[in-house]
Design a protein around this motif. Sequence first.
Motif, PDB file in Angstrom:
ATOM      1  N   SER A  91       3.171   3.511  10.810  1.00 32.72           N
ATOM      2  CA  SER A  91       2.731   2.163  10.152  1.00 32.72           C
ATOM      3  C   SER A  91       2.977   2.276   8.720  1.00 32.72           C
ATOM      4  O   SER A  91       3.847   1.368   8.417  1.00 32.72           O
ATOM      5  CB  SER A  91       1.279   1.968  10.308  1.00 32.72           C
ATOM      6  OG  SER A  91       0.867   0.768   9.802  1.00 32.72           O
ATOM      7  N   LEU A  92       3.034   3.260   8.121  1.00 35.00           N
ATOM      8  CA  LEU A  92       3.388   3.145   6.870  1.00 35.00           C
ATOM      9  C   LEU A  92       4.990   3.396   6.595  1.00 35.00           C
ATOM     10  O   LEU A  92       5.470   2.665   5.763  1.00 35.00           O
ATOM     11  CB  LEU A  92       2.795   4.502   5.939  1.00 35.00           C
ATOM     12  CG  LEU A  92       1.357   4.217   5.420  1.00 35.00           C
ATOM     13  CD1 LEU A  92       0.920   5.429   4.786  1.00 35.00           C
ATOM     14  CD2 LEU A  92       1.056   3.016   4.486  1.00 35.00           C
ATOM     15  N   ARG A  93       5.584   4.128   7.495  1.00 36.25           N
ATOM     16  CA  ARG A  93       7.063   4.188   7.266  1.00 36.25           C
ATOM     17  C   ARG A  93       7.885   2.743   8.102  1.00 36.25           C
ATOM     18  O   ARG A  93       8.494   2.553   7.158  1.00 36.25           O
ATOM     19  CB  ARG A  93       7.374   5.442   8.310  1.00 36.25           C
ATOM     20  CG  ARG A  93       7.081   6.772   7.849  1.00 36.25           C
ATOM     21  CD  ARG A  93       7.356   7.861   8.814  1.00 36.25           C
ATOM     22  NE  ARG A  93       7.173   9.148   8.246  1.00 36.25           N
ATOM     23  CZ  ARG A  93       7.914   9.947   7.418  1.00 36.25           C
ATOM     24  NH1 ARG A  93       9.158   9.553   6.908  1.00 36.25           N
ATOM     25  NH2 ARG A  93       7.304  11.025   6.971  1.00 36.25           N
ATOM     26  N   LEU A  94       7.164   2.330   9.018  1.00 37.27           N
ATOM     27  CA  LEU A  94       7.785   0.939   9.321  1.00 37.27           C
ATOM     28  C   LEU A  94       7.526  -0.055   8.181  1.00 37.27           C
ATOM     29  O   LEU A  94       8.527  -0.792   8.143  1.00 37.27           O
ATOM     30  CB  LEU A  94       7.170   0.763  10.516  1.00 37.27           C
ATOM     31  CG  LEU A  94       7.578   1.607  11.920  1.00 37.27           C
ATOM     32  CD1 LEU A  94       6.719   0.920  13.113  1.00 37.27           C
ATOM     33  CD2 LEU A  94       8.871   1.368  12.241  1.00 37.27           C
ATOM     34  N   ALA A  95       6.372  -0.150   7.642  1.00 37.79           N
ATOM     35  CA  ALA A  95       6.086  -1.114   6.666  1.00 37.79           C
ATOM     36  C   ALA A  95       6.806  -0.819   5.587  1.00 37.79           C
ATOM     37  O   ALA A  95       7.315  -1.909   4.883  1.00 37.79           O
ATOM     38  CB  ALA A  95       4.466  -0.807   6.442  1.00 37.79           C
ATOM     39  N   ARG A  96       7.240   0.398   5.102  1.00 40.03           N
ATOM     40  CA  ARG A  96       8.074   0.612   3.752  1.00 40.03           C
ATOM     41  C   ARG A  96       9.480  -0.003   4.277  1.00 40.03           C
ATOM     42  O   ARG A  96      10.031  -0.631   3.389  1.00 40.03           O
ATOM     43  CB  ARG A  96       8.289   2.106   3.633  1.00 40.03           C
ATOM     44  CG  ARG A  96       9.234   2.620   2.551  1.00 40.03           C
ATOM     45  CD  ARG A  96       9.009   1.931   1.290  1.00 40.03           C
ATOM     46  NE  ARG A  96       9.643   2.398   0.107  1.00 40.03           N
ATOM     47  CZ  ARG A  96       9.801   2.073  -0.899  1.00 40.03           C
ATOM     48  NH1 ARG A  96       8.967   1.169  -1.658  1.00 40.03           N
ATOM     49  NH2 ARG A  96      10.853   2.314  -1.989  1.00 40.03           N
TER      50      ARG A  96
END
Length: 217
Positions: free
Chosen positions: A174-179
Amino acid sequence: MAETTEDLIAVTAQTVADWLDAGEVVLVDVRETKEYDLEHIAGALLMPLSELDADVFPVLGDKKLVLHCAIGKRSAAAGRMLLKAGHAQVLHMEGGLTAWKAAGLPVEEAIADHAAQEKVAPLFLCPTPGAVLREEYLTPNGLSPEALAGKIGVAVSTLTRLIAGERPVDAELSLRLARYFSTAADFWLQLQIEHDIERTRHALGETIRGAIRPRAA
């Protein structure tokens, strides 16, 4: 359109039919699964009132949201629940499925021969995070899973399995996609939660409601 009551707008069956033909509306059937299985409007999504949680009801974008039931009582109740929870303009179909059929509009019905009948699978409002990734982020931007995997530092198989619905989103992904896509950090996790809750409600909601009594205040 009929008069507005408490900001809940009632629309006629013919208006809803016209919007469906033009692809301008998301029609949500708030009857129970057994009712839906017997007959339903083609393209209507199933979200029984007994399982509806206004706090996790998804935002549906630019399309109009119209609720319907058998005669309009349950859809009006569901609409007011969504309005109270802060959702934008919500509409319901006046007279429900009864008015729809009275107007000569078509419905899909169960096969009379129960031995040969195939159960109508309910349609769901909450897609998998992988479906959202594919339809709203990869395809519009001409990105392949292979290209995205390299940009966010994950294995290609991680994204292909996510898109296929074979693996969930975890906090790191989720953090990687959000970034990369400049979304909220928990955006992809929330999609996963909404998807999981909706499926579990359909599978176990009735069992849980029957087995657990709410704690008295």
